[in-house]
Design an enzyme around this catalytic site. Structure first.
Site, PDB file in Angstrom:
ATOM      1  NE  ARG A  42      -1.276   2.682   2.586  1.00  0.00           N
ATOM      2  CZ  ARG A  42      -0.823   3.883   2.901  1.00  0.00           C
ATOM      3  NH1 ARG A  42      -0.866   4.885   2.037  1.00  0.00           N
ATOM      4  NH2 ARG A  42      -0.302   4.111   4.103  1.00  0.00           N
ATOM      5  CG  ASP A  43       3.211   4.393   2.935  1.00  0.00           C
ATOM      6  OD1 ASP A  43       2.848   5.314   2.185  1.00  0.00           O
ATOM      7  OD2 ASP A  43       3.970   4.574   3.896  1.00  0.00           O
ATOM      8  CG  HIS A 101       4.008   4.718   8.900  1.00  0.00           C
ATOM      9  ND1 HIS A 101       3.473   3.701   8.152  1.00  0.00           N
ATOM     10  CD2 HIS A 101       4.556   5.579   8.006  1.00  0.00           C
ATOM     11  CE1 HIS A 101       3.684   3.930   6.870  1.00  0.00           C
ATOM     12  NE2 HIS A 101       4.335   5.075   6.746  1.00  0.00           N
ATOM     13  CG  HIS A 151       8.468   7.689   5.953  1.00  0.00           C
ATOM     14  ND1 HIS A 151       7.986   8.347   4.850  1.00  0.00           N
ATOM     15  CD2 HIS A 151       7.557   6.732   6.233  1.00  0.00           C
ATOM     16  CE1 HIS A 151       6.831   7.817   4.476  1.00  0.00           C
ATOM     17  NE2 HIS A 151       6.538   6.838   5.304  1.00  0.00           N
ATOM     18  CB  CYS A 209       9.646  11.397   0.568  1.00  0.00           C
ATOM     19  SG  CYS A 209       8.979  12.781   1.493  1.00  0.00           S
ATOM     20  CG  ASN A 232       7.021   3.428   3.889  1.00  0.00           C
ATOM     21  OD1 ASN A 232       6.351   3.955   4.764  1.00  0.00           O
ATOM     22  ND2 ASN A 232       6.610   3.341   2.638  1.00  0.00           N
TER      23      ASN A 232
HETATM   24 ZN    ZN Z   1       4.982   5.605   4.870  1.00  0.00          ZN
END
Ligand code: ZN
Length: 303
Positions: free
Chosen positions: A16-17, A207, A209, A240, A249
């Site tokens: 997803r991300d 979460h 990064h 990003c 991430n």
């Molecule tokens: Zn993320």
């Protein structure tokens, strides 16, 4: 060091991300990625997002991806939802876990969804109620928790206040998102400490990064405070959105590697995960930023 947990749950967010910040990938390849990840020992996979295709075209095939995945009973698959309509879709498609986002930055939230954080949280209350009526768990992600691309600094009290409101609305867990990689160990300690002071029993996840190279340091700082839930993305998939070319991430292999160094159990087979990271790299057609993927685990010695 005394608060380091014996076990950590890693939620894989690459499908997803990660993919939402990469050039579009075919539906079948997304299904492959999810299914391969499910063979690594990871127990939580953020699978799709039900955002409007106009906002994020990469996620337009969410329902198709999800329908294509052969689900394993031991794995918790989750979907990110933008609002009540998205939550209804995810729940009717069979997701047992959903996530909603509010940005701790007023400007970021207004720019993204034209609502103030307070208005978002009102809507999140309805999403949580809908989810719970259906027996579904709902996590609230507080984005830009460590800094905002528009506002820069955000007062810790403000970030904590939104997270507290989410808990009070019934969120099953809260996740602080370092959306633009502005976190650092002192900031992690400040935010986690303040949140724990306010809601000691709430389930907390981070979460992180790695946009500015602090990802693993932040993970270590949180770990030493007893945080035992982290998001990570295979290969470091995803960039990003505010800094083209920058990494996003933290990589799941890097997280597993570091956690193993601490003697923390993750349940993940690092060698298998590295194979899947190589697959992810092929699917997106670019070299991924994970350094453990590049260098290999420490047991892979030169001949
Ligand atoms: Zn993320």
């Amino acid at each position: 060091m005394s608060d380091v947990p014996s076990r950590v749950v890693l939620r894989e967010v690459g499908p997803r991300d990660g993919l939402q910040n990469e050039p579009p990938v075919a539906t079948a390849d997304k299904v492959t990625l999810v299914e391969e990840l499910a063979t690594t020992g990871l127990l939580e996979i953020e699978t799709v997002s039900y955002v409007h295709p106009r906002a994020i075209p990469q996620m337009a095939d969410a329902a198709e991806v999800w329908a294509g995945v052969r689900q394993r009973p031991e794995i918790t698959y989750s979907a990110l939802v933008p609002n009540l309509v998205g939550a209804q879709r995810a729940i009717s498609d069979g997701f047992t876990d959903i996530e909603v986002v509010v940005s701790a930055s007023r400007t970021h939230n207004l720019r993204n969804i034209r609502r103030t954080p307070e208005e978002s949280l009102d809507g999140i209350g309805e999403v949580v109620a809908l989810a719970h009526d259906a027996g579904v768990r709902c996590q609230v992600i507080v984005a830009t928790a460590f800094g905002c691309p528009y506002e820069g600094e955000l007062p810790t009290d403000q970030v904590v206040a939104y997270a507290v409101r989410a808990v009070d609305l019934g969120a099953d867990s809260v996740c602080f998102g370092d959306t633009t990689g502005m976190g650092s160990p002192p900031r992690v300690r400040r935010l986690v400490g303040s949140f724990r002071d306010a809601r000691a029993d709430a389930v907390l996840s981070l979460h992180l990064h790695d946009t500015r190279g602090t990802g693993m340091a932040n993970l270590a700082a949180a770990l030493e405070l007893g945080v035992d839930r982290f998001d990570a993305s295979v290969g470091g998939l995803g960039g990003c959105p505010y800094a083209p070319g920058a990494s996003g991430n933290i990589a799941t292999e890097e997280a597993v590697y570091l956690l193993e160094e601490y003697g923390v159990e993750t349940g993940v087979d690092l060698d298998r995960l590295l194979e899947v990271a190589a697959i992810a790299q092929r699917l997106v057609g670019r070299e991924l930023p994970s350094r453990v993927l590049t260098a290999g685990p420490r047991t892979r010695l030169s001949n």
